[in-house]
Scaffold this active site. Structure first.
Site, short mmCIF file in Angstrom:
data_model
loop_
_atom_site.label_atom_id
_atom_site.label_comp_id
_atom_site.label_asym_id
_atom_site.label_seq_id
_atom_site.Cartn_x
_atom_site.Cartn_y
_atom_site.Cartn_z
CG ASP A 1 1.22 17.63 22.41
OD1 ASP A 1 -0.28 17.78 22.93
OD2 ASP A 1 1.89 17.43 22.91
CG HIS B 1 -7.05 8.34 0.59
ND1 HIS B 1 -5.89 8.10 -0.11
CD2 HIS B 1 -8.14 7.61 0.87
CE1 HIS B 1 -5.64 7.36 -0.06
NE2 HIS B 1 -7.07 6.28 0.28
CG ASP C 1 18.82 12.16 -9.89
OD1 ASP C 1 18.94 11.07 -10.63
OD2 ASP C 1 18.55 13.57 -10.43
CE LYS D 1 -1.04 5.20 -2.10
NZ LYS D 1 -1.69 4.24 0.22
CE LYS E 1 -3.42 6.54 2.90
NZ LYS E 1 -5.59 6.76 2.85
CG HIS F 1 -1.92 0.95 1.49
ND1 HIS F 1 -2.24 2.48 2.50
CD2 HIS F 1 -3.41 0.47 0.29
CE1 HIS F 1 -2.94 2.59 1.61
NE2 HIS F 1 -3.66 1.97 1.30
#
Length: 491
Positions: A416, A409, A236, A231, A411, A229
């Site tokens: 704090d 979507h 370079d 991404k 995450k 899952h």
């Protein structure tokens, strides 16, 4: 065709005749030979015995437990990385590690924990850009790829063969023709709708392609669990991208019929944390392509950086090959260390009991706990289970919101205004235990404040779910919640 039908019919009748025996065998496997959470064990037993045929099929598709088995062992980390981790651990134990910001001193136990469980080396010279809009993110990615001199590494769970991919593909083929090493790693399940000729077109143009955990029979994907899952994009060794956006037209606002605007969070990192992302990609590539890119030293050369980055970053990853549920544990420890506020955005909120209890304890202890989820489901069972947990948090005193301006979507977890976590892992059991995930944990007041501002801006497009409003939900919602919650250990 008639013979195939006869074989299928005979197999079905045999399963039907021997269903009790099959369920007993599966029960023995689940209880005695697979180290599962007791809640998941009882859920599977209920599924097998109360909906026998459907339960048997579900077990074949999503129930088999390959975690920590030998099939993923090719992805073990290199000795050199272990050495760097141990050296940094020693500095922490002897209190030689001096963080640039005094406010971060209290998070040394979190840094040490991530070192011990995820071998996540702390890097301290990173510049971070935050993207919450897909078009801006992919424009930045493509601009960086156009400037590539040595290599481009792309790894995405979903790649759709649409206009966005065509833009990216054109750049990849052009850079490959210039002599730049280009590699694309994709997940078989997430990219099941991509046609084989699309990958062949890339390979013909000099781009190397690898498939993670391929299907048994062509495009028929029988294994829903253990998906990659992650991404990740690395150019370079100089710049890296990680976050929630996949490659598809819906992620840049071109397919709004189903979900509307796509709200996500992605990072662009320039600094030594990019090397950690480069290593993460290579580990996954080595497994999928059956190669050993660690022999190619040029892929891990650390270039000079144009920006004067100051953010401290640890790249934390985990999956079925990990000894510890490091991504989940990182979330848990961050929540437990919060003193003032916790801001959480996630499309799926199905926490295990420890995380749920920690969030409740924080809310009841005066910590400002805010949780934001989408207002509409992309997976109905998952959504209604999520909504039930959101209601539980509202009853505990947390401020809970549903995002109304499209599909959320992102995450992200911020505590704090000092430490944040952004990446690919949802706040659910699937991300904690079944999928390969990667997050960036950032020790930076500047970055955390930007993420907090983004959260508060999103609140302008939210509807609050209070304890009172949750109690007033209709009977149909209550039924959907109860059924979905029952299956939540399997979602």
């Amino acid at each position: 065709m008639e013979m195939l039908w006869d074989i299928t019919k005979a197999l079905f009748l045999w399963i039907l005749d021997n269903l009790v025996f099959i369920n007993i065998i599966l029960s023995i496997l689940i209880i005695f030979f697979q180290r599962r959470n007791p809640t998941a064990v009882w859920t599977w037993l209920l599924v097998l015995y109360f909906i026998p045929i459907v339960g048997f099929l579900l077990y074949l598709v999503v129930g088999q437990d390959y975690r920590k088995s030998r099939m993923f062992k090719m992805k073990e980390i290199e000795d050199e990385i272990k050495y760097a981790v141990r050296r940094q651990e020693e500095s922490i134990y002897r209190r030689k590690l001096r963080l640039k910001t005094p406010e971060m001193e209290r998070f040394q136990s979190l840094i040490l924990y991530n070192l011990n469980t995820a071998e996540a080396v702390l890097t301290d010279n990173n510049d971070i850009r935050i993207f919450t809009d897909g078009r801006e993110k992919f424009d930045a990615l493509m601009e960086e790829m156009k400037g590539a001199k040595n290599y481009i590494h792309l790894q995405y769970y979903i790649i759709r063969d649409d206009e966005l991919w065509k833009e990216i593909e054109e750049i990849l083929l052009k850079k490959a023709a210039e002599g730049v090493e280009v590699r694309v790693l994709f997940d078989s399940m997430g990219c099941r709708k991509m046609r084989e000729k699309s990958w062949r077109r890339l390979e013909k143009g000099g781009v190397e392609v690898a498939e993670f955990f391929p299907a048994f029979l062509g495009q028929f994907q029988f294994r829903v669990n253990y998906r990659n899952h992650r991404k990740i994009a690395v150019i370079d060794g100089r710049v890296g991208f990680v976050g929630g956006f996949n490659i598809g037209r819906e992620y840049i606002g071109l397919d709004t019929k189903k979900f509307g605007y796509w709200r996500d969070t992605h990072l662009c990192i320039e600094g030594s944390a990019v090397t950690s992302l480069a290593v993460r990609f290579v580990l996954d590539w080595n497994y999928a392509a059956k190669e050993n890119l660690f022999l190619e030293d040029r892929l891990f050369e650390i270039p000079e950086y144009e920006r004067d980055g100051r953010s401290l970053v640890q790249i934390v990853s985990s999956g079925p090959d990990s000894k510890y549920d490091s991504v989940r544990d990182n979330y848990l420890k961050m929540i437990q260390m919060a003193e003032h506020h916790i801001y959480l955005q996630t499309p799926y909120f199905i926490p295990d009991q420890a995380i749920l209890d920690s969030l409740k304890i924080a809310a009841k202890s005066g910590v400002d706990v805010r949780i934001m989820i989408p207002c509409k489901p992309d997976h109905p069972f998952v959504y209604w289970a999520t909504y039930s947990y959101l209601g539980e948090m509202a009853a505990a005193g947390a401020k809970c919101y549903t995002y109304q301006n499209g599909f959320l979507h992102a995450k992200t977890l911020t505590i704090d205004g000092l430490v944040s976590c952004v990446g690919t892992a949802n706040m659910d059991i699937r991300s904690f235990q079944l999928n390969f995930e990667v997050n960036a944990t950032i020790y930076s007041e500047r970055t955390s404040q930007k993420l907090r501002d983004a959260f508060e801006n999103d609140m302008l497009h939210c509807q609050e779910v209070t304890e009172e409003s949750y109690r007033q939900r209709g009977l149909s919602i209550r039924i959907r919640e109860q059924i979905s919650r029952l299956f939540s250990p399997l979602l």
